[in-house]
Design a protein around this motif. Structure first.
Motif, mmCIF file in Angstrom:
data_model
loop_
_atom_site.group_PDB
_atom_site.id
_atom_site.type_symbol
_atom_site.label_atom_id
_atom_site.label_comp_id
_atom_site.label_asym_id
_atom_site.label_seq_id
_atom_site.Cartn_x
_atom_site.Cartn_y
_atom_site.Cartn_z
ATOM 1 N N ASP A 61 0.722 -1.668 -0.321
ATOM 2 C CA ASP A 61 -0.201 -0.335 -0.007
ATOM 3 C C ASP A 61 1.092 0.967 0.002
ATOM 4 N N GLY A 62 0.085 2.031 -0.719
ATOM 5 C CA GLY A 62 1.355 3.532 -0.847
ATOM 6 C C GLY A 62 1.839 3.796 -2.255
ATOM 7 N N THR A 63 1.829 2.064 -3.063
ATOM 8 C CA THR A 63 2.182 1.983 -4.263
ATOM 9 C C THR A 63 2.078 3.386 -5.278
ATOM 10 N N ALA A 64 0.691 3.833 -5.002
ATOM 11 C CA ALA A 64 -0.807 4.460 -6.103
ATOM 12 C C ALA A 64 0.563 5.633 -6.012
ATOM 13 N N SER A 65 0.583 6.286 -4.602
ATOM 14 C CA SER A 65 1.062 7.818 -4.551
ATOM 15 C C SER A 65 2.298 7.464 -4.637
ATOM 16 N N LYS A 66 3.453 6.676 -4.602
ATOM 17 C CA LYS A 66 5.040 6.856 -5.482
ATOM 18 C C LYS A 66 4.475 6.761 -7.068
ATOM 19 N N LEU A 67 3.552 5.959 -7.374
ATOM 20 C CA LEU A 67 3.752 5.980 -9.016
ATOM 21 C C LEU A 67 3.511 7.454 -9.498
ATOM 22 N N ALA A 68 2.009 8.109 -8.880
ATOM 23 C CA ALA A 68 1.267 9.528 -8.916
ATOM 24 C C ALA A 68 2.789 10.969 -8.544
ATOM 25 N N SER A 69 3.685 10.177 -8.087
ATOM 26 C CA SER A 69 4.837 11.295 -7.235
ATOM 27 C C SER A 69 5.654 11.182 -8.266
ATOM 28 N N PRO A 97 -6.541 -4.079 3.793
ATOM 29 C CA PRO A 97 -6.633 -4.567 5.347
ATOM 30 C C PRO A 97 -6.486 -2.853 5.758
ATOM 31 N N THR A 98 -4.956 -2.897 5.696
ATOM 32 C CA THR A 98 -4.465 -1.407 6.143
ATOM 33 C C THR A 98 -4.414 -0.574 5.318
ATOM 34 N N ALA A 99 -4.930 -0.286 4.622
ATOM 35 C CA ALA A 99 -6.084 1.356 3.558
ATOM 36 C C ALA A 99 -6.388 1.129 3.135
ATOM 37 N N GLU A 100 -7.229 2.252 3.050
ATOM 38 C CA GLU A 100 -8.293 3.440 1.885
ATOM 39 C C GLU A 100 -7.893 2.614 0.518
ATOM 40 N N GLY A 101 -8.730 2.605 -0.601
ATOM 41 C CA GLY A 101 -7.708 2.678 -1.882
ATOM 42 C C GLY A 101 -8.121 3.995 -2.088
ATOM 43 N N GLU A 102 -6.820 4.569 -3.947
ATOM 44 C CA GLU A 102 -6.950 5.263 -4.039
ATOM 45 C C GLU A 102 -7.193 5.945 -5.521
ATOM 46 N N ARG A 103 -7.152 7.006 -6.061
ATOM 47 C CA ARG A 103 -7.923 7.215 -7.051
ATOM 48 C C ARG A 103 -7.000 8.490 -7.194
ATOM 49 N N TYR A 104 -5.910 8.930 -8.714
ATOM 50 C CA TYR A 104 -4.673 10.447 -8.732
ATOM 51 C C TYR A 104 -4.860 9.814 -10.717
ATOM 52 N N SER A 105 -5.624 11.765 -10.304
ATOM 53 C CA SER A 105 -5.985 11.969 -12.086
ATOM 54 C C SER A 105 -5.108 13.162 -12.061
ATOM 55 N N CYS A 106 -4.203 13.222 -13.918
ATOM 56 C CA CYS A 106 -3.661 14.625 -13.616
ATOM 57 C C CYS A 106 -3.767 14.703 -15.095
ATOM 58 N N THR A 107 -4.070 15.673 -15.212
ATOM 59 C CA THR A 107 -3.958 16.127 -16.809
ATOM 60 C C THR A 107 -2.888 17.491 -16.897
#
Length: 164
Positions: free
Chosen positions: A56-64, A82-92
Motif C-alpha cells: 500500500d502506498g504504491t499508487a502514491s509513489k507512482l503518481a509522484s 486491510p491496512t488502507a483505503e483505496g486511492e485514485r490519482y488523476s493528472c492533466t
C-alpha cells in the motif's frame, strides 16, 4: 500488506514514453516495458495501461514519479486493502494532480474538514457550493480525461508485481 491497482497513461508524447517506463520501473523495482498504442483523442500521443501489485502506498509513489511532466495525462488507482483505503490519482497538464480516497465500492470519500472548508468558501461568496463539490469529487479532471478514456477502450492490460 499488498494491494493492486491500475496505471492508465492516457496520453504521452512518443519521446516521453521510455521515461514513463523508467519512472514506473523505479517505483516497482522491476524492469517495465509497456505496450504503447496510439491515442486517437490526441494525435501524435500514445497511451498504455497495466495492472500492478505492490505495497500500500504504491499508487502514491507512482503518481509522484509521474506528476511533474507537463505533457502527460494519467490516472493511478489502488484497491482498498486491510491496512488502507483505496486511492485514485488523476493528472492533466492543465489541472495538475487530483487525489481522492476511495471506499470498497469505488466511491470517493471526502474528509469532513474539506467539506466544511468548501461550505465556508461558498458561504463567504468566494465560490459556488456546486463548483466546490465538483472539485472535491474530481469532476474537472474527469471531464478532461473522459475523451482519452473512451479512446483507449480495448487497450491491453499487463500485470506487474513489485519486488519486495
Amino acid at each position: 500488506m499488498t494491494t493492486r491497482g491500475v496505471l492508465y497513461v492516457h496520453s504521452a508524447p512518443r519521446a516521453l514514453c521510455p521515461h514513463v517506463e523508467w519512472a514506473v520501473a523505479g517505483v516497482l523495482g522491476t524492469r517495465v516495458n509497456l505496450d504503447w498504442i496510439r491515442q486517437p483523442a490526441a494525435p501524435g500521443t500514445w497511451r498504455s495501461e497495466f495492472s500492478w501489485q505492490g505495497e500500500d502506498g504504491t499508487a502514491s509513489k507512482l503518481a509522484s514519479a509521474l506528476r511533474g511532466w507537463h505533457l502527460l495525462r494519467f490516472e493511478v488507482t489502488a484497491e482498498p486493502c486491510p491496512t488502507a483505503e483505496g486511492e485514485r490519482y488523476s493528472c492533466t497538464p492543465d489541472l495538475g494532480i487530483f487525489h481522492a480516497v476511495t471506499g470498497i465500492h469505488g466511491d470517493i470519500l471526502i474528509p469532513e474538514d474539506r467539506l466544511r472548508a468548501a461550505l465556508v468558501r461558498s458561504q463567504r461568496g468566494e465560490s459556488e457550493l456546486e463548483a466546490e463539490l465538483a472539485k472535491l469529487l474530481g469532476k474537472p479532471w474527469d471531464d478532461e480525461l473522459e475523451p482519452f478514456r473512451y479512446a483507449g477502450e480495448g487497450a491491453p492490460v499487463r500485470w506487474l508485481h513489485q519486488v519486495v
